[in-house]
Structures are given as structure tokens and as C-alpha cells.
Design a protein around this motif. Structure first.
Motif, mmCIF file in Angstrom:
data_model
loop_
_atom_site.group_PDB
_atom_site.id
_atom_site.type_symbol
_atom_site.label_atom_id
_atom_site.label_comp_id
_atom_site.label_asym_id
_atom_site.label_seq_id
_atom_site.Cartn_x
_atom_site.Cartn_y
_atom_site.Cartn_z
ATOM 1 N N ARG A 1 59.907 -6.111 76.873
ATOM 2 C CA ARG A 1 60.348 -5.346 78.049
ATOM 3 C C ARG A 1 60.009 -6.091 79.327
ATOM 4 O O ARG A 1 60.838 -6.172 80.249
ATOM 5 N N SER A 2 58.817 -6.659 79.412
ATOM 6 C CA SER A 2 58.412 -7.405 80.596
ATOM 7 C C SER A 2 59.355 -8.576 80.854
ATOM 8 O O SER A 2 59.769 -8.834 82.001
ATOM 9 N N ALA A 3 59.712 -9.299 79.802
ATOM 10 C CA ALA A 3 60.606 -10.448 79.953
ATOM 11 C C ALA A 3 61.995 -10.003 80.409
ATOM 12 O O ALA A 3 62.609 -10.628 81.281
ATOM 13 N N LEU A 4 62.514 -8.921 79.839
ATOM 14 C CA LEU A 4 63.842 -8.441 80.204
ATOM 15 C C LEU A 4 63.876 -7.916 81.639
ATOM 16 O O LEU A 4 64.868 -8.099 82.351
ATOM 17 N N GLU A 5 62.807 -7.256 82.066
ATOM 18 C CA GLU A 5 62.763 -6.768 83.448
ATOM 19 C C GLU A 5 62.686 -7.929 84.430
ATOM 20 O O GLU A 5 63.295 -7.889 85.506
ATOM 21 N N CYS A 6 61.950 -8.973 84.078
ATOM 22 C CA CYS A 6 61.889 -10.167 84.923
ATOM 23 C C CYS A 6 63.268 -10.809 85.030
ATOM 24 O O CYS A 6 63.702 -11.222 86.114
ATOM 25 N N LEU A 7 63.978 -10.858 83.926
ATOM 26 C CA LEU A 7 65.323 -11.426 83.919
ATOM 27 C C LEU A 7 66.281 -10.595 84.757
ATOM 28 O O LEU A 7 67.106 -11.136 85.507
ATOM 29 N N ARG A 8 66.160 -9.292 84.665
ATOM 30 C CA ARG A 8 67.064 -8.398 85.394
ATOM 31 C C ARG A 8 66.977 -8.594 86.910
ATOM 32 O O ARG A 8 67.968 -8.535 87.620
ATOM 33 N N THR A 9 65.778 -8.864 87.402
ATOM 34 C CA THR A 9 65.586 -8.970 88.851
ATOM 35 C C THR A 9 65.743 -10.391 89.388
ATOM 36 O O THR A 9 65.825 -10.585 90.601
ATOM 37 N N ALA A 10 65.782 -11.380 88.502
ATOM 38 C CA ALA A 10 65.799 -12.775 88.955
ATOM 39 C C ALA A 10 66.937 -13.102 89.924
ATOM 40 O O ALA A 10 66.704 -13.736 90.963
ATOM 41 N N PRO A 11 68.188 -12.697 89.662
ATOM 42 C CA PRO A 11 69.277 -13.085 90.569
ATOM 43 C C PRO A 11 69.116 -12.566 91.998
ATOM 44 O O PRO A 11 69.644 -13.168 92.937
ATOM 45 N N THR A 12 68.408 -11.468 92.174
ATOM 46 C CA THR A 12 68.269 -10.892 93.515
ATOM 47 C C THR A 12 66.932 -11.216 94.175
ATOM 48 O O THR A 12 66.729 -10.901 95.344
ATOM 49 N N THR A 13 66.018 -11.839 93.455
ATOM 50 C CA THR A 13 64.691 -12.117 94.014
ATOM 51 C C THR A 13 64.369 -13.603 94.089
ATOM 52 O O THR A 13 63.416 -13.978 94.768
ATOM 53 N N VAL A 14 65.136 -14.434 93.411
ATOM 54 C CA VAL A 14 64.886 -15.878 93.403
ATOM 55 C C VAL A 14 65.911 -16.562 94.310
ATOM 56 O O VAL A 14 67.109 -16.527 94.023
ATOM 57 N N PRO A 15 65.480 -17.170 95.413
ATOM 58 C CA PRO A 15 66.434 -17.795 96.347
ATOM 59 C C PRO A 15 67.363 -18.801 95.696
ATOM 60 O O PRO A 15 68.549 -18.891 96.045
ATOM 61 N N ALA A 16 66.859 -19.562 94.725
ATOM 62 C CA ALA A 16 67.687 -20.580 94.078
ATOM 63 C C ALA A 16 68.824 -19.977 93.251
ATOM 64 O O ALA A 16 69.762 -20.681 92.878
ATOM 65 N N LEU A 17 68.735 -18.661 92.990
ATOM 66 C CA LEU A 17 69.765 -17.984 92.199
ATOM 67 C C LEU A 17 70.611 -17.052 93.053
ATOM 68 O O LEU A 17 71.309 -16.182 92.534
ATOM 69 N N ALA A 18 70.564 -17.233 94.369
ATOM 70 C CA ALA A 18 71.258 -16.323 95.280
ATOM 71 C C ALA A 18 72.752 -16.260 95.020
ATOM 72 O O ALA A 18 73.389 -15.231 95.258
ATOM 73 N N ASP A 19 73.344 -17.356 94.494
ATOM 74 C CA ASP A 19 74.783 -17.344 94.247
ATOM 75 C C ASP A 19 75.173 -16.397 93.123
ATOM 76 O O ASP A 19 76.346 -16.087 92.943
ATOM 77 N N LEU A 20 74.178 -15.905 92.372
ATOM 78 C CA LEU A 20 74.452 -14.958 91.285
ATOM 79 C C LEU A 20 74.179 -13.517 91.688
ATOM 80 O O LEU A 20 74.426 -12.599 90.902
ATOM 81 N N SER A 21 73.669 -13.299 92.877
ATOM 82 C CA SER A 21 73.222 -11.960 93.268
ATOM 83 C C SER A 21 74.355 -10.949 93.316
ATOM 84 O O SER A 21 74.116 -9.743 93.185
ATOM 85 N N ARG A 22 75.580 -11.412 93.538
ATOM 86 C CA ARG A 22 76.713 -10.485 93.610
ATOM 87 C C ARG A 22 77.431 -10.326 92.270
ATOM 88 O O ARG A 22 78.370 -9.531 92.165
ATOM 89 N N ARG A 23 77.032 -11.087 91.281
ATOM 90 C CA ARG A 23 77.658 -10.962 89.958
ATOM 91 C C ARG A 23 77.028 -9.788 89.214
ATOM 92 O O ARG A 23 75.801 -9.649 89.200
ATOM 93 N N PRO A 24 77.834 -8.949 88.574
ATOM 94 C CA PRO A 24 77.242 -7.864 87.769
ATOM 95 C C PRO A 24 76.268 -8.437 86.746
ATOM 96 O O PRO A 24 76.585 -9.425 86.070
ATOM 97 N N VAL A 25 75.096 -7.847 86.658
ATOM 98 C CA VAL A 25 74.057 -8.411 85.803
ATOM 99 C C VAL A 25 74.505 -8.453 84.345
ATOM 100 O O VAL A 25 74.099 -9.339 83.581
#
Length: 373
Positions: free
Chosen positions: A209-233
């Protein structure tokens, strides 16, 4: 019709593996129906050698390498003395990791203190980058000398195919984002090695669960992944793989395969324990790349052979081929004498698949002829 006496004898271990495969398929279908998910798309049968991935695909695999300290364990006595040493097994592991033809390799039980000497430098020379094993307490010196001996998860990736964008370590997992050079798509890899004590089902669920929750938030919290923030998770490209230390009937597999775990779920290892007070769900549309094609992945002397290592891929990735961990003759030998041995360096077999960006899952008739060799 041949006389009954002339029919070939099927080794008991192989027969058990076939029956186990059927049981796996029925269990998986039952769990998906219970969670309201449609049946998973059929997967191609495993082949002994994965085809070379085309430019819009990649090969991904997983292997529990068996900790270097195995040779000091009382469980190692069944292995011939020369074959149980770390020097011997490390040599076989290096050959295996490079020989698998993988673009991404998730490994478990990589020793923190000697990772660069054991594999980092060697794999670097073979064209691989790596996310090294890490332990927060060990890094702060809280583990003392024991910290360097800890064995954790790590990831290798072929530098000609992927660039590393982001990595994050959890207690029993490592997550990383890899950008595919040809397509520019980002693939998230979650490599887990869950709690091994049979009765600690709650710990395994919480670690996943911890790993999946970390993955779920990565696109919106990691600057290097900002280009994915608008893609449906749910449309992200995700691989979850590794050693679940539990079977298809248990909570981790149920959660990955169906996307949910309810308070009523009874884990076979600890059926009286409530794992979650409220329903827990994740948005990633994952399925076991092997489908109904189950084979034992853990064949050690101290336990019955079973399937506890898995590769899950999101629906955005088409499964083009799956790798047979070992051929039938060697599987029969391993089921009889157990591993590691002179030709295999771990008590786990490697698993893997070829996946592509988009498109339907392919059947055996669609595979290149070389893949069926």
C-alpha cells in the motif's frame, strides 16, 4: 492407441506445476469477479527466450538473487560447498543478468555495502545504469556494521533504451521513473520484496500500500514528472514486479490484480486478521503478465515449491511475450534437488516479459519465430 503401460511418465513435480497453474487461473478469475473487474486479457504462453524488443517495446524482468549471506545460513547445507559461496554464485548471477536480454531488471536481495563491487560496476560495463539498494536507517548509521550487509531492492536499466528520471526508496520497495528514449514515454517501475514471515500478512499489505500510494502521488509532487501531472493516473505506464512472498490467493496479489482490498478479505496466511478497516483501492489497471501460465518461481529446500514472484503491467502496455523461467527438464531437476545448485545461483527463478506501448496483447501465433525456440 498405445497401451497404457507405454505412455510416458510425467514427473510428479511437473504435474504439480500444471495443476497449480490451473488452480491459479481459477483463483484469479474468482477474485476478479468478486471485485467487479472484467477477466484479464489472455497472455501468450511462456517462451524460453524473449524476442529482441522492437523500438516501441521493451523487455522487463525480475529476480530475487538470494542474499550473499546465504552461505552462512543453516539452510545452505543441501547445496554443494563450492556452489554455495558468494564468489561462485555472483559469477553465475552476472552471467544470468546479462544473458536475460532485459532492458529493465528488478532485483531483490542486493547487498547495500558491496553493490557496486558485486554488480553496479560490472553491469555498468555492459551498458546498464542502476538504482542502487538503499536503507534509510543504514544510511544514518543506525544499523551499525549490519547496515552494509542489508540486502534490498535495486533496478538495472539499459542506458541505450531508458533514461532515469526519478527514484524513491521505501522500506520494502524501490520506485523509479524511466523515460523511454525512442517514444519519450515514461514507465514507472515498482520493485517490491515484501515481508517474508508467513503470518505477517498485515505487514505485506501495508508495504505494498505504501508503494502504491507513493506511485499515485508522484506525477503531481515530483517536478521532474510535471509533464505527467495532467494525464489520468489510470493511464500511466506501470510495471509492478518482484517477490511478494505470498501466492495468488493472498492480499498483495488480490490488491494488484483487482485494484481493491476489502475489510472482509481473509488472507490464507492469517485469515482471522483484518488487514484494512476500510476498502483500499488503487487506480492502476494492472494484470499479471503470465495470466494462467503459472510456474513455480521459488524452489528451496526449506519450503514447498510455489509461485511468489510476479510481473504486473498496466493496461496501457501490451504483453507481447512472457519468459519461461526454465525449461521442463531443468524444472523437473530443480523440483527434485532444489536450488541453488551448480547451474542456478538463487532459490528463485527469473521471470520476465516483452511489453509494448499500446496495442492488443499478442498470442503465440503473432510472436517472431525466434521467440519460440
Amino acid at each position: 492407441m498405445p497401451a497404457l503401460a507405454s505412455l510416458p511418465t510425467v514427473p510428479a513435480g511437473v504435474a504439480a506445476a500444471v495443476l497449480g497453474s490451473l488452480a491459479c487461473a481459477f483463483a484469479r478469475a474468482r477474485l476478479r469477479r468478486r471485485a467487479g473487474r472484467p477477466p484479464a486479457a489472455p497472455s501468450p504462453p511462456p517462451v524460453l527466450r524473449l524476442p529482441e524488443a522492437h523500438e516501441m517495446a521493451f523487455n522487463v524482468g525480475s529476480l530475487n538473487m538470494l542474499t550473499p549471506s546465504f552461505e552462512q545460513s543453516r539452510f545452505s547445507e543441501y547445496v554443494p560447498a563450492p556452489c554455495r559461496t558468494w564468489e561462485y554464485r555472483r559469477g553465475l548471477l552476472r552471467q544470468m543478468l546479462c544473458g536475460l536480454g532485459m532492458d529493465v531488471i528488478a532485483v531483490q536481495e542486493a547487498r547495500i555495502g558491496s553493490f557496486e563491487e558485486d554488480f553496479g560496476g560490472y553491469m555498468g560495463g555492459q551498458g546498464y545504469g542502476s538504482v542502487a539498494p538503499y536503507d534509510k536507517a543504514a544510511a544514518k548509521g543506525k544499523q551499525g556494521r549490519r547496515g552494509d550487509g542489508l540486502a534490498k531492492t535495486a533496478v538495472f536499466y539499459r542506458r541505450a533504451v531508458f533514461d532515469l528520471v526519478w527514484a524513491k526508496h521505501r522500506s520494502r520497495a524501490v520506485l523509479c521513473a524511466l523515460r523511454h528514449r525512442r517514444s519519450r514515454e515514461v514507465v514507472f517501475v515498482v520493485n517490491v520484496h515484501l515481508e517474508g514471515h508467513p503470518r505477517k500478512a498485515l505487514e505485506r499489505f501495508r508495504q505494498l500500500r505504501s508503494a502504491l500510494e507513493c506511485l499515485r502521488t508522484a506525477p503531481t509532487t515530483v517536478p521532474a514528472l510535471a509533464d505527467l501531472s495532467r494525464r489520468p493516473v489510470e493511464d500511466l505506464h506501470v510495471i509492478v514486479c518482484g517477490d511478494l512472498n505470498s501466492s495468488q490467493h493472498c492480499a498483495p496479489y488480490q490488491l494488484l490484480d483487482t485494484g481493491a482490498l476489502d475489510p472482509e478479505f481473509a488472507d490464507p496466511f492469517n485469515p482471522g486478521q483484518v488487514l484494512t478497516a476500510a476498502p483500499f483501492t488503487h487506480p492502476f489497471r494492472l494484470r499479471d503478465v503470465y495470466g494462467a501460465h503459472c510456474v513455480p518461481t521459488y524452489v528451496a529446500r526449506n519450503a514447498a515449491p510455489r509461485t511468489i514472484d510476479f510481473v504486473f503491467a498496466s493496461a496501457s502496455l501490451a504483453v507481447q511475450a512472457t519468459m519461461a523461467p526454465v525449461d521442463g527438464a531443468r524444472l523437473a531437476e530443480a523440483l527434485k534437488t532444489k536450488i541453488p545448485n551448480a547451474w542456478h545461483p538463487s532459490d528463485h527463478f527469473p521471470i520476465g516479459a516483452t511489453v509494448a506501448f499500446g496495442g492488443p496483447t499478442r498470442g503465440p501465433a503473432d510472436l517472431p519465430e525466434a521467440a519460440l525456440a
